[in-house]
Enzyme design. Structure first.
Site, PDB file in Angstrom:
ATOM      1  N   ASP A   4      62.682  54.965  59.316  1.00  0.00           N
ATOM      2  CA  ASP A   4      63.909  54.391  58.752  1.00  0.00           C
ATOM      3  C   ASP A   4      64.406  53.315  59.705  1.00  0.00           C
ATOM      4  O   ASP A   4      63.806  53.089  60.767  1.00  0.00           O
ATOM      5  CB  ASP A   4      64.985  55.460  58.520  1.00  0.00           C
ATOM      6  N   GLY A  41      61.686  51.468  61.420  1.00  0.00           N
ATOM      7  CA  GLY A  41      60.986  50.552  60.538  1.00  0.00           C
ATOM      8  C   GLY A  41      61.778  50.249  59.287  1.00  0.00           C
ATOM      9  O   GLY A  41      62.935  50.649  59.146  1.00  0.00           O
ATOM     10  N   ASP A  42      61.140  49.564  58.366  1.00  0.00           N
ATOM     11  CA  ASP A  42      61.770  49.106  57.134  1.00  0.00           C
ATOM     12  C   ASP A  42      60.764  49.308  56.018  1.00  0.00           C
ATOM     13  O   ASP A  42      59.613  48.860  56.118  1.00  0.00           O
ATOM     14  CB  ASP A  42      62.137  47.624  57.268  1.00  0.00           C
ATOM     15  N   PHE A  43      61.164  49.996  54.939  1.00  0.00           N
ATOM     16  CA  PHE A  43      60.198  50.277  53.876  1.00  0.00           C
ATOM     17  C   PHE A  43      59.818  49.049  53.047  1.00  0.00           C
ATOM     18  O   PHE A  43      58.980  49.134  52.151  1.00  0.00           O
ATOM     19  CB  PHE A  43      60.644  51.417  52.964  1.00  0.00           C
ATOM     20  N   HIS A  59      65.779  55.145  43.749  1.00  0.00           N
ATOM     21  CA  HIS A  59      66.880  54.992  42.780  1.00  0.00           C
ATOM     22  C   HIS A  59      67.948  53.995  43.250  1.00  0.00           C
ATOM     23  O   HIS A  59      68.794  53.586  42.452  1.00  0.00           O
ATOM     24  CB  HIS A  59      67.497  56.348  42.433  1.00  0.00           C
TER      25      HIS A  59
END
Length: 350
Positions: free
Chosen positions: A209, A235-237, A255
């Site tokens: 995250d 991190g970054d998705f 969502h």
């Protein structure tokens, strides 16, 4: 009858009364918010009290408090006794702040200005397709939380409480222990991953995250006794994800996003699973149920719409999104509840 809410409560009423009752949601929500703010349920933990006694304990105006409590009792949230004292019901029991599964923070969040003002501008969203929150506050939802620490803290508490409840449901319905190494992508401070690893001591995990979030994970993981089995990776998705895991979990992540941005996240997971045909993507979301049936996911979908333009999805919508990003659904999750969608990467040759 105490403890009864929802469509069953109104079934015997005439149509015009049922219709008008549906417009009373804002009144009922404010009643619950006020009683949660005053911690009335906590005050009743040791037994029934009169309105006057509750008013003294909560520093409230007695007549006004009594009229608000009367409304709550009409919906089974409290019970008004024949002697005028008020008592807890099964609903107000979980409105207490000191019980497992407490919903007090969620009730407080649902009654916040930032939520009801957003719903006040729902027509803007319906006409434009843009999040009402951004029209009201002139900034996106998460920027607002960062700039308003008190609102951010309440949101975090409410989501943590919800995550604890949903974690139990998901773990009871799906065997995460099949996977020796899991990556929880967008997993926050690691609450869900910790629950998974606690239940499955043979598994290890990676928590991914944003740095501002994962920086707070160490204490929670230590408290859960799983810190030695978790690698924390800031991190970054939307960017490259670590490879080498048996399964990648996306819990309550997709969502938040429209199909375009959700597809971008799924693409990153697909890349991470390259060369692992037996690898799995595990999507943990509320699966919207059939038409014309009561389903809280349909209300949660509006939350996603007005806050950030995201959406809750039904099975057909998930299948379409997965097919567009190189995945296919391999299990049959139950609609109308939180569910685990087990997905496998589809080989490039089909």
């Amino acid at each position: 009858m105490t403890g009864v809410v929802g469509p069953a409560l109104t079934a015997s009423l005439p149509p015009h009364v049922r219709l008008l009752l549906l417009t009373d949601g804002k009144r009922i929500s404010r009643v619950l918010h006020v009683l949660a703010e005053l911690a009335v349920a906590d005050e009743l933990a040791d037994g029934p009290l009169t309105v006057a006694e509750l008013a003294v304990r909560t520093h409230a105006h007695a007549d006004s408090l009594g009229r608000v409590l009367r409304v709550a009792a009409a919906f089974g949230v409290f019970e008004e006794r024949e002697d005028g004292r008020y008592a807890l019901t099964d609903l107000s029991e979980v409105l207490r702040s000191d019980v497992p599964g407490s919903q007090r923070d969620m009730v407080l969040y649902n009654g916040t200005e930032m939520l009801w003002r957003s719903y006040g501008s729902l027509l803007h969203t319906v006409r434009t397709g843009r999040p009402a929150f951004e029209a009201v506050y002139q900034q996106d939802f998460f920027t607002h939380l960062e700039e308003n620490p008190q609102a951010g803290a309440l949101f975090d508490r409410a989501m943590t409480g919800m995550s604890r409840a949903t974690a139990r449901m998901l773990l009871d319905s799906y065997d995460f222990g099949r996977f020796l190494r899991l990556a929880d992508v967008g997993g926050g401070r690691g609450l869900f991953l910790a629950e998974v690893l606690t239940r499955h001591p043979g598994s290890r995990g990676t928590l991914i995250d944003r740095p501002v979030v994962t920086g707070e994970a160490a204490g929670l993981l230590r408290e859960a006794g799983v810190a030695d089995r978790v690698e924390v990776v800031p991190g970054d998705f939307f960017e490259e994800l670590p490879k080498g895991h048996d399964a990648y979990v996306l819990k309550a992540v997709l969502h938040d996003w429209d199909d375009r941005r959700a597809a971008a996240i799924l693409g990153r997971v697909r890349d991470a699973l390259a060369g692992r045909p037996d690898g799995r993507l595990l999507i943990c979301e509320f699966l919207v149920g059939p038409a014309n049936q009561w389903d809280r996911g349909k209300l949660l979908d509006l939350d996603m719409l007005v806050r950030f333009g995201g959406r809750e999805r039904d099975a057909d919508q998930w299948r379409a999104l997965l097919a567009a990003t190189g995945f296919e659904l391999v299990n049959d999750p139950v609609p109308g509840r939180w569910a685990v969608l087990e997905c496998r990467p589809v080989p490039a040759d089909g």
